[in-house]
Design an enzyme around this catalytic site. Sequence first.
Site, mmCIF file in Angstrom:
data_model
loop_
_atom_site.group_PDB
_atom_site.id
_atom_site.type_symbol
_atom_site.label_atom_id
_atom_site.label_comp_id
_atom_site.label_asym_id
_atom_site.label_seq_id
_atom_site.Cartn_x
_atom_site.Cartn_y
_atom_site.Cartn_z
ATOM 1 N N ASP A 13 0.881 -1.397 0.076
ATOM 2 C CA ASP A 13 -0.042 0.032 -0.015
ATOM 3 C C ASP A 13 1.051 1.359 0.070
ATOM 4 O OD1 ASP A 13 -2.315 -1.654 0.210
ATOM 5 O OD2 ASP A 13 -2.057 -1.765 2.369
ATOM 6 N N GLY A 15 1.469 3.129 -2.601
ATOM 7 C CA GLY A 15 0.828 3.769 -3.809
ATOM 8 C C GLY A 15 1.872 3.666 -4.856
ATOM 9 N N LYS A 16 1.962 2.370 -5.387
ATOM 10 C CA LYS A 16 2.707 2.009 -6.236
ATOM 11 C C LYS A 16 2.261 2.426 -7.605
ATOM 12 C CE LYS A 16 2.410 -2.213 -4.334
ATOM 13 N NZ LYS A 16 2.233 -2.326 -2.985
ATOM 14 N N GLY A 40 -4.511 -4.273 -3.570
ATOM 15 C CA GLY A 40 -5.488 -3.339 -3.529
ATOM 16 C C GLY A 40 -4.790 -1.970 -3.962
ATOM 17 N N HIS A 41 -5.283 -1.576 -5.164
ATOM 18 C CA HIS A 41 -4.669 -0.356 -5.782
ATOM 19 C C HIS A 41 -5.486 0.654 -5.825
ATOM 20 C CE1 HIS A 41 -1.211 -3.008 -6.594
ATOM 21 N NE2 HIS A 41 -1.831 -3.535 -7.569
ATOM 22 N N THR A 42 -5.414 1.797 -5.172
ATOM 23 C CA THR A 42 -6.558 3.058 -5.447
ATOM 24 C C THR A 42 -5.850 3.779 -6.027
ATOM 25 O OG1 THR A 42 -7.323 2.567 -3.338
ATOM 26 C CG2 THR A 42 -7.953 4.713 -4.359
ATOM 27 N N GLN A 223 1.892 -6.454 -3.569
ATOM 28 C CA GLN A 223 2.467 -6.519 -2.190
ATOM 29 C C GLN A 223 3.736 -5.538 -2.185
ATOM 30 O OE1 GLN A 223 1.037 -9.760 -3.662
ATOM 31 N NE2 GLN A 223 -0.768 -8.779 -3.134
ATOM 32 N N THR A 238 2.845 -12.845 2.358
ATOM 33 C CA THR A 238 1.909 -13.483 1.274
ATOM 34 C C THR A 238 2.692 -14.659 0.762
ATOM 35 O OG1 THR A 238 0.494 -12.901 -0.598
ATOM 36 C CG2 THR A 238 2.973 -11.867 -0.763
ATOM 37 N N THR A 299 -8.593 -3.623 -0.175
ATOM 38 C CA THR A 299 -9.192 -4.789 -0.337
ATOM 39 C C THR A 299 -10.178 -5.405 0.732
ATOM 40 O OG1 THR A 299 -7.368 -5.703 -1.728
ATOM 41 C CG2 THR A 299 -8.561 -7.598 -0.832
ATOM 42 N N ARG A 302 -9.773 -3.091 6.370
ATOM 43 C CA ARG A 302 -9.295 -3.146 7.701
ATOM 44 C C ARG A 302 -8.517 -1.824 7.810
ATOM 45 N NH1 ARG A 302 -6.070 -8.797 7.683
ATOM 46 N NH2 ARG A 302 -5.727 -8.190 5.507
ATOM 47 N N GLY A 414 -0.126 13.985 -2.748
ATOM 48 C CA GLY A 414 -1.138 13.969 -2.733
ATOM 49 C C GLY A 414 -1.911 12.771 -3.471
#
Length: 428
Positions: A13, A15-16, A40-42, A223, A238, A299, A302, A414
């Site tokens: 996480d 921010g790849k 999980g990529h936002t 990951q 993982t 994902t 949590r 940002g």
Amino acid sequence: MPAIVIIGAQWGDEGKGKATDLLGSRIDYVVKFNGGNNAGHTVVIGNQKYALHLLPSGILSEGVIPVIANGVVIDIEVLFHELDALIARGVDVSRLRVSANAHIITHYHRTLDKVTERFLGKKQIGTTGRGIGPSYADKINRVGIRIQDLFDENILRQKVEAALDQKNHLLVKVYNRRAISADEIIENLLSYTERLRPMVTDTALELNRALDEGKTVLFEGGQATMLDVDHGTYPFVTSSNSTAGGASTGSGIGPGRIERVIGIVKAYTTRVGAGPFPTELFDESGEFLRAQGFEFGTTTGRPRRCGWYDAPIARYSARINGVTDYVMTKLDVLTGLEKIPVCVAYEVDGVRVDEVPVSQSDFHHAVPIYEEFPGWSEDITGVREFGDLPANAQAYVLAVEAMSGCRISAIGVGPGRDAIIARHDLLD
Ligand code: GDP
Ligand code: IMO
Ligand code: MG
């Protein structure tokens, strides 16, 4: 520029997608080489927000060819669900290539992931419950189902029956669950075949040819280094190689073709799931980072565990991956803090240790040694030149860079795609 690898330097996480965005139009192919829909990529583009799990975030860049390579484990239902959601929003996904050698996550992998975690009780890993571990376990045990098996019903049946025979004993006798029917699994898998067929190809051949032609191929790691099954905080990891080497085995290109390794590192640290985390904060500073950084899993939703920047981890990742450039994300999240501590080394049993200890027990009770840096209060989200950052923010980046084993070539300020300060060309 041939092959470029992007990896997470901490526990995920980071921010790849930021680095992918920065390379933008210079990329011809973007390849996912490890993991599955545990990622999980936002990605925020203008006022649009996209949440991706299985697809590489580069699928959102116009003109690139997205590839899901052999090292990935694919939940086909999730794949189509994600593709449909993008199609509905006008994203062109027609060029997606899927490796014939990638392994499949089936219903029994998801079930086993959940029951194993429940069985572990307090010792659980805190997996995403997506069936990642059991699918990779089958691959290594040589009882996995590959994408190419879908195109030969006879083979598929033999393989599913063989895999399930073993698992149903386990499910029924050990975990007290109902047996899973091979027919149902096979029927479900076959229902995807026709839609999948045109996407499936020899991705290793295509990627090598693309590199031969001088195309630029970006390998986007899921990951991160500290979650890598070999180099992470085992067993709290993982089940794939999320480090740079995984890009070679996970896609079928020779390691010598990789010229740049871009590490993504947050200006602080987060972790989801169980396992050691020396700089974790349990006080209001941790709450501050979680709230400011919106640190909740893409994902599983949590809340992420939050802590200060850990320089030995950055050095470790630089070494393990051969990082050529760091991209530091989320510097803006630190805005408003009076003092910013950075972990420069650990104390283990009263002794100063400068590098990540090889012994997991030592790492478990490593106490961070902090150096404090003065903070800043100015809004930095609109800054695009390093020299325009507040002096204390510049000093923080330079100090951290000196401890991190590699230059920091870009800084995220940002969530937006363009909220980035470039210092050095990532490909130079
Ligand atoms: P990934 O798993 O490495 O792809 O990262 P995630 O998408 O799980 O988490 C990174 C989050 O940070 C996303 O919500 C991004 O929009 C956001 N983000 C990325 N870079 C920055 C940044 O520089 N500043 C801020 N405030 N948010 C960022
Ligand atoms: P991205 O790509 C953060 C963690 C899980 C758990 C451990 C094992 O978004 O950075 P698994 O389901 O993979 O067997 O879970 O790994 N984990 C992640 N943490 N970011 C991720 O991906 C993760 N993918 C898995 O929380 O601790
Ligand atoms: Mg993520």
